[in-house]
Design a protein around this motif. Structure first.
Motif, PDB file in Angstrom:
ATOM      1  N   ASN A 162      -9.618 -16.865  -6.695  1.00 42.72           N
ATOM      2  CA  ASN A 162      -9.819 -16.488  -8.104  1.00 42.72           C
ATOM      3  C   ASN A 162      -8.877 -17.303  -8.994  1.00 42.72           C
ATOM      4  O   ASN A 162      -7.667 -17.357  -8.719  1.00 42.72           O
ATOM      5  CB  ASN A 162      -9.460 -15.009  -8.314  1.00 42.72           C
ATOM      6  CG  ASN A 162     -10.258 -14.065  -7.435  1.00 42.72           C
ATOM      7  OD1 ASN A 162     -11.430 -13.798  -7.688  1.00 42.72           O
ATOM      8  ND2 ASN A 162      -9.633 -13.546  -6.383  1.00 42.72           N
ATOM      9  N   ALA A 202      -7.589 -13.041  -0.184  1.00 43.49           N
ATOM     10  CA  ALA A 202      -7.810 -13.579  -1.529  1.00 43.49           C
ATOM     11  C   ALA A 202      -6.564 -14.268  -2.069  1.00 43.49           C
ATOM     12  O   ALA A 202      -5.488 -14.233  -1.467  1.00 43.49           O
ATOM     13  CB  ALA A 202      -8.213 -12.452  -2.480  1.00 43.49           C
ATOM     14  N   TYR A 238       0.310  -0.895  -3.355  1.00 45.23           N
ATOM     15  CA  TYR A 238       1.452  -1.095  -4.249  1.00 45.23           C
ATOM     16  C   TYR A 238       1.630   0.150  -5.112  1.00 45.23           C
ATOM     17  O   TYR A 238       0.645   0.771  -5.533  1.00 45.23           O
ATOM     18  CB  TYR A 238       1.204  -2.293  -5.186  1.00 45.23           C
ATOM     19  CG  TYR A 238       1.461  -3.680  -4.609  1.00 45.23           C
ATOM     20  CD1 TYR A 238       2.117  -3.884  -3.398  1.00 45.23           C
ATOM     21  CD2 TYR A 238       1.042  -4.808  -5.318  1.00 45.23           C
ATOM     22  CE1 TYR A 238       2.351  -5.172  -2.921  1.00 45.23           C
ATOM     23  CE2 TYR A 238       1.271  -6.101  -4.842  1.00 45.23           C
ATOM     24  CZ  TYR A 238       1.924  -6.276  -3.637  1.00 45.23           C
ATOM     25  OH  TYR A 238       2.142  -7.549  -3.171  1.00 45.23           O
ATOM     26  N   GLY A 266      -3.050 -15.788  -0.559  1.00 47.51           N
ATOM     27  CA  GLY A 266      -1.882 -16.206  -1.311  1.00 47.51           C
ATOM     28  C   GLY A 266      -0.709 -15.335  -0.885  1.00 47.51           C
ATOM     29  O   GLY A 266      -0.821 -14.116  -0.859  1.00 47.51           O
ATOM     30  N   ALA A 268       3.611 -14.751  -1.137  1.00 43.15           N
ATOM     31  CA  ALA A 268       4.750 -15.065  -1.996  1.00 43.15           C
ATOM     32  C   ALA A 268       6.007 -14.400  -1.457  1.00 43.15           C
ATOM     33  O   ALA A 268       6.016 -13.797  -0.386  1.00 43.15           O
ATOM     34  CB  ALA A 268       4.451 -14.627  -3.427  1.00 43.15           C
ATOM     35  N   CYS A 350       0.850 -14.629 -10.163  1.00 47.79           N
ATOM     36  CA  CYS A 350       0.507 -13.375 -10.820  1.00 47.79           C
ATOM     37  C   CYS A 350       1.660 -12.392 -11.017  1.00 47.79           C
ATOM     38  O   CYS A 350       1.421 -11.284 -11.482  1.00 47.79           O
ATOM     39  CB  CYS A 350      -0.660 -12.726 -10.115  1.00 47.79           C
ATOM     40  SG  CYS A 350      -0.239 -12.380  -8.435  1.00 47.79           S
ATOM     41  N   GLU A 357       3.708 -19.794  -4.498  1.00 51.97           N
ATOM     42  CA  GLU A 357       2.810 -18.999  -3.665  1.00 51.97           C
ATOM     43  C   GLU A 357       2.105 -19.956  -2.704  1.00 51.97           C
ATOM     44  O   GLU A 357       1.745 -21.070  -3.085  1.00 51.97           O
ATOM     45  CB  GLU A 357       1.792 -18.266  -4.555  1.00 51.97           C
ATOM     46  CG  GLU A 357       0.833 -17.383  -3.768  1.00 51.97           C
ATOM     47  CD  GLU A 357      -0.040 -16.518  -4.680  1.00 51.97           C
ATOM     48  OE1 GLU A 357       0.513 -15.794  -5.538  1.00 51.97           O
ATOM     49  OE2 GLU A 357      -1.276 -16.589  -4.533  1.00 51.97           O
TER      50      GLU A 357
END
Ligand code: 3EB
Length: 368
Positions: A162, A202, A238, A266, A268, A350, A357
């Motif tokens: 995305n 994703a 989360y 992704g 991080a 994000c 990332e």
């Protein structure tokens, strides 16, 4: 990079593609923009879906494209705005949705506090990003994606990429990444899909200002296995401080008799649910690689064999500040060696405090 199960990915300049090489190509994502104009007419003539991602390529010679290929016969098609190409088992698809100018004008008025209290809409629901141009674009895109997958009977999203501009900007009282999450979550529910556990791998990244929302994906007839990271709280769990739940898994594996393919989302510098090493890009890079190693361990445990290794992955690295590239590269060289396959892209990430990332694609280790 040759993957088992008849699915392969390569990273190449588009210009390097000879017409004979389009056979079996499922789809192409180009990075750095502008590539579609220079695309070989043979690719367009063959109806290969080509999606333009506007994230500058760092540290090399401009444009890179990600080419997905299968050994099987392929067939192209389009349903609403989704362009796709499919083999017997896997479908590549892509969609771009512009956030309309009319809606942008509405948001501009809203962001400037005209005609409403506290700069926020008094209309019900607006504080969760509902009704923003991005929320609408995301809802429409996912609705069209799921309708396509259900109609063609490739119901399982393996991996979704995305890209949206101004990902960290607030409108409608909510950061745009969170508006996107809200719409993605609702779309999953509306399509009857799971929003925890069995969710796609994703990533969600920023793109150059003025870009449309762009989503590309791989989907399959057979269900993949979702993998979570033992070092991290699942994103769909989360705590509420991060806004609407991000509905993605940390990785997915598609297992076939012929071999397995691993998609690492992704990843991080997050441990538990918290960002680690704010302001220290080298430490964030190391923590991210520890997270990827933990995911590999988990993928190997779930699949019952040491199939995947750090050295056999193909990586995309998203860098928030391009000046950080040398520091990030030197950490990757230390951990992965200089031969690893890595593409570096500039993109916003994000969470405001994340500087890097990393995503990856893996294949089974050779068994000799
Ligand atoms: C994180 O771990 C960082 O919203 O699809 C990573 C991978 C992130 C996917 C997504 C977001 C997404 O929360 C951000």
């Amino acid at each position: 990079m040759a993957l088992e199960a008849g699915l392969q990915v390569e990273y190449l300049p588009l210009a390097a593609q000879a017409p004979a090489r389009w056979e079996g190509v499922l789809g192409i994502a180009t990075f750095d923009g502008g590539a579609v104009k220079r695309a070989p007419s043979s690719a367009l003539a063959n109806d290969v879906p080509m999606v333009e991602i506007r994230t500058p390529v760092l540290g090399s010679t401009g444009e890179v494209c990600e080419i997905w290929r299968t050994g099987q016969p392929v067939e192209s098609g389009q349903r609403a705005r989704v362009r796709y190409r499919r083999g017997d088992e896997v479908l590549f698809g892509c969609i771009s949705v512009a956030e309309s100018e009319r809606r942008e004008a509405d948001e501009y008025r809203e962001a400037n506090g005209r005609g409403e209290a506290n700069g926020r809409s008094k209309a019900s629901g607006r504080r969760d990003g509902n009704g923003s141009a991005l929320h609408t674009a995301t809802s429409e895109a996912y609705r069209e994606i799921f309708a396509t997958l259900d109609e063609l009977a490739y119901p399982h999203l393996l991996r979704v990429w995305n890209y949206l501009p101004q990902i960290n900007v607030d409108t409608h009282g909510m950061e745009r990444y969170r508006q996107f999450n809200s719409a993605r979550l609702s779309a999953l529910v509306a399509s009857g899909r799971d929003v925890t556990g069995n969710v796609p791998a994703a990533c969600a990244l920023g793109s150059v200002n003025g870009s449309p929302l762009v989503i590309y994906f791989l989907a399959s007839r057979a269900a993949p296995t979702a993998i979570e990271n033992p070092r991290q709280v699942s994103a769909y769990e989360y705590p509420p401080q991060y806004g609407p739940k991000p509905a993605f898994s940390r990785a997915s594996v598609l297992r076939k008799a012929s071999g397995s393919i691993l998609f690492i989302s992704g990843t991080a510098s997050i441990v538990g649910h918290q960002t680690m090493h704010a302001g220290d890009v080298a430490a964030q890079t190391r923590e991210t690689l520890v997270n990827i190693e933990a995911l590999l361990g988990e993928a190997n445990r779930v699949s019952g064999a040491p199939r995947f290794g750090l050295e056999t992955l193909a990586y995309k690295v998203y860098v928030r500040n391009s000046a950080d590239l040398p520091l990030i590269q030197s950490q990757l060289h230390t951990v992965l060696g200089r031969e690893a396959q890595v593409v570096y892209l500039q993109a916003d990430i994000c969470r405001q405090d994340l500087l890097v990332e990393i995503e990856a694609i893996g294949r089974e280790r050779d068994c000799d």
